[in-house]
Design a protein around this motif. Structure first.
Motif, short mmCIF file in Angstrom:
data_model
loop_
_atom_site.label_atom_id
_atom_site.label_comp_id
_atom_site.label_asym_id
_atom_site.label_seq_id
_atom_site.Cartn_x
_atom_site.Cartn_y
_atom_site.Cartn_z
N GLN A 228 2.87 6.94 1.08
CA GLN A 228 3.53 5.99 0.92
C GLN A 228 3.83 4.97 1.92
O GLN A 228 4.09 3.92 1.91
CB GLN A 228 5.05 6.41 0.25
CG GLN A 228 5.00 6.65 -1.10
CD GLN A 228 6.20 7.34 -1.51
OE1 GLN A 228 7.01 8.44 -0.97
NE2 GLN A 228 6.63 6.99 -2.78
N SER A 229 3.96 5.71 3.08
CA SER A 229 4.26 4.94 4.33
C SER A 229 3.08 3.78 4.90
O SER A 229 3.44 2.80 5.38
CB SER A 229 4.68 5.73 5.53
OG SER A 229 3.84 6.72 5.55
N ASP A 230 1.96 4.22 4.27
CA ASP A 230 0.86 3.21 4.77
C ASP A 230 0.94 2.07 3.95
O ASP A 230 0.67 0.95 4.78
CB ASP A 230 -0.44 4.10 4.15
CG ASP A 230 -0.65 5.26 4.82
OD1 ASP A 230 -0.60 5.47 5.96
OD2 ASP A 230 -1.23 6.40 4.15
N TYR A 231 1.64 2.01 2.93
CA TYR A 231 1.58 0.56 2.14
C TYR A 231 2.43 -0.31 2.81
O TYR A 231 2.45 -1.64 3.22
CB TYR A 231 2.12 0.90 0.74
CG TYR A 231 1.26 1.44 -0.17
CD1 TYR A 231 0.36 0.76 -0.83
CD2 TYR A 231 1.02 2.88 -0.32
CE1 TYR A 231 -0.91 1.19 -1.72
CE2 TYR A 231 -0.10 3.33 -1.17
CZ TYR A 231 -1.00 2.76 -1.71
OH TYR A 231 -1.92 3.13 -2.58
N ASP A 232 3.78 0.17 3.38
CA ASP A 232 4.90 -0.45 4.07
C ASP A 232 3.99 -1.07 5.41
O ASP A 232 4.04 -2.20 5.82
CB ASP A 232 5.82 0.34 4.52
CG ASP A 232 6.58 0.54 3.03
OD1 ASP A 232 6.38 -0.31 2.22
OD2 ASP A 232 7.38 1.41 3.13
N ALA A 233 3.22 0.04 6.08
CA ALA A 233 2.86 -0.21 7.41
C ALA A 233 1.59 -1.45 7.40
O ALA A 233 1.48 -2.18 8.17
CB ALA A 233 2.25 0.92 8.17
N GLY A 235 1.08 -3.55 4.51
CA GLY A 235 1.45 -4.78 3.50
C GLY A 235 0.42 -4.54 2.48
O GLY A 235 0.07 -5.51 1.75
N LYS A 238 -0.13 -1.10 -4.58
CA LYS A 238 -0.87 0.06 -5.17
C LYS A 238 -2.17 0.12 -5.53
O LYS A 238 -3.12 0.99 -5.19
CB LYS A 238 0.11 0.33 -6.49
CG LYS A 238 -0.26 1.74 -6.98
CD LYS A 238 0.90 1.96 -8.07
CE LYS A 238 0.55 1.11 -9.34
NZ LYS A 238 -0.78 1.58 -10.26
#
Lengths: 321, 321
Positions: A228-233, A235, A238
């Motif tokens: 999940q943290s990859d998405y934030d990191a 941008g 899904k």
């Protein structure tokens, strides 16, 4: 199921003056390409036509949606004729379902051999794509396929055949592609937009996932994951991980690829792909899931480490059977 | 140049009993596919045939080279007839050149419009692939294309059209693909072997290069690089970076992709790709290189940091022209 001859469908299309065209929820290229191609033909015949499809349209599909100025929201309207395209059963109509049922005449055109025949008229053929059925239908109707319609149909058949790489890529599919090219399909542009374009976050997520690939079972199993943290990191969204598993599957010697996508702290969505001999749907069945022989999925709970060890063990057992 | 009608070529092929078939050095799919297809036709006609090509054959090309048991080394032998395929000029014959010149009858079959016409008979047509010329030739000769020959020709035309994605993918190319499918071309296998298979080191190198991509010029320029030390660290070979630049080029919004490959401590091989409006051959000309509008290359000297800054500046200037 009542299956219908093409000539009956043609007579119905000629008979009506106003249509709603429906394709399956969260449409892919065959759904959108077929829907807009049908829309263009109806408009060119001087008829009224609207398109209703539930869900988000992938941005790359603007290459066909740009031709349709008449997308409508699901409603209780009554159309003289509804045409459902590429929908194997009524659940695939989604929010457009009431529009389909309210119509006086309901036509189904689809290539899924599992189609349940839920229309008044059902044109179901096991072609490589619904777009290929439309191509044949248009030929029979004497419709002179223009460049816009050619682009739509090319997107449709290209999508459902993995750009002419899957088993279903038969002589008729390629002969159709040839005629669409002649009719003006902009193949270089379609390929550029659909297959040679990635967002920066998707590209970066691909790099991360490749970096994490681990091999097991003497190189026959490849596993990677996204947190999940990859998405934030990065941008990323899904959908940016949809194709990642292929980089694992396409490693020389790999038979089964495993992809874990974290969906909350201790829960992972599991995807499985195989190359030639392992039935991954059997593996997925052990993880609240299922699918096809070469592509299946499920869910797992636990830490990344535990889930990885558990799925690798299950794949090994299936490989060694 | 003396250009030859197809019927004259057919007469020469019928007239001779022993052939050496040559394709260009370091052969790609069109060169090897065409050479082995020609070989198979000659053998099926009951003739003696040998194939001589200088250079390494990519491993994935076993899908066609497996059909040929008569690859020979360059020598001073004299054959009654030599056929050069997919070689635009004599330099492309490489070490097989003496075999070509020693032959009593020299036939050239090629699709490069720059072909210099160095044969006694020159069948040069600006088709999408040399394989497509052979397909037409075989049709005219009444040769019944078997599954093996179909695979070879499919590999040939698929390679030179980017698996049917480049501008040259015309109606004739796709119609030919359709007929080859009917003749038994194993499209799923060919695509799997040629386009969906990477070694583990190549995959890892891809991850490394993606991880290093940096954007410049408001996202219109993407730059990445590979160092000599990466090869050792990953067990990769030189060719493993051939496709890396595409991951940079295919980022949404990128117009020019830059790839730097370290060839010794302070020297880099420069590759450039553009999407739609920038002529990268003009940029490459400033770095001891050249090439095509959309693909060009050169060399640079200095530290990675200096080379990167220098090439980004040069690309920016070209973009802003």
């Amino acid at each position: 199921m009542r299956r219908t001859r093409m000539n009956e469908i043609i007579a119905e299309i000629r008979r009506h003056d106003e249509f709603v065209v429906i394709a399956h929820v969260h449409p892919d290229g065959d759904a959108l390409g077929s829907a807009v191609a049908m829309y263009l033909m109806l408009k060119n015949m001087g008829k009224k036509a609207f398109v209703c499809i539930e869900g988000n349209f992938p941005k790359k599909m603007e290459i066909v949606t740009q031709y349709c100025g008449d997308f409508i929201e699901p409603s209780e309207s009554v159309f003289p004729c509804a045409i459902a395209l590429d929908c194997g059963d009524t659940t695939r109509l989604g929010a457009a379902s009431p529009l389909f049922y309210a119509a006086e005449t309901r036509i189904v055109i689809d290539h899924h051999h599992t189609n349940t025949g839920y229309g008044d008229f059902n044109l179901v053929r096991s072609y490589s794509a619904t777009g290929l059925i439309l191509f044949e239908l248009m030929g029979r109707m004497g419709y002179d396929i223009d460049a816009k319609t050619a682009n739509c149909l090319y997107v449709a058949i290209s999508t459902d055949t993995g750009n002419f790489s899957y088993e279903a890529t038969d002589e008729a599919t390629l002969a159709c592609a040839a005629k669409l090219r002649k009719a003006g399909a902009d193949i270089p542009l379609i390929c550029e937009v659909m297959y040679k374009n990635r967002s920066y976050p998707e590209t970066k997520l691909t790099g991360v996932a490749i970096d994490r690939i681990e091999l097991f079972g003497n190189g026959r199993i490849a596993l990677t994951y996204v947190l999940q943290s990859d998405y934030d990191a990065l941008g990323a969204v899904k959908e940016d991980c949809d194709d990642l598993i292929n980089y694992a599957r396409e490693i020389d010697g790999v038979e089964v690829a495993v992809f874990l996508r974290q969906i909350d702290g201790g829960k992972f969505k599991l995807s499985l792909r195989s190359r030639s001999c392992v039935d991954v749907s059997r593996i997925a069945a052990g993880f609240h899931g299922g699918g096809h022989i070469r592509a299946a999925g499920g869910t797992m709970e636990g830490t990344l480490k535990d889930c990885s060890a558990c799925i690798v063990k299950a794949v090994m057992e299936e490989i060694n059977k």
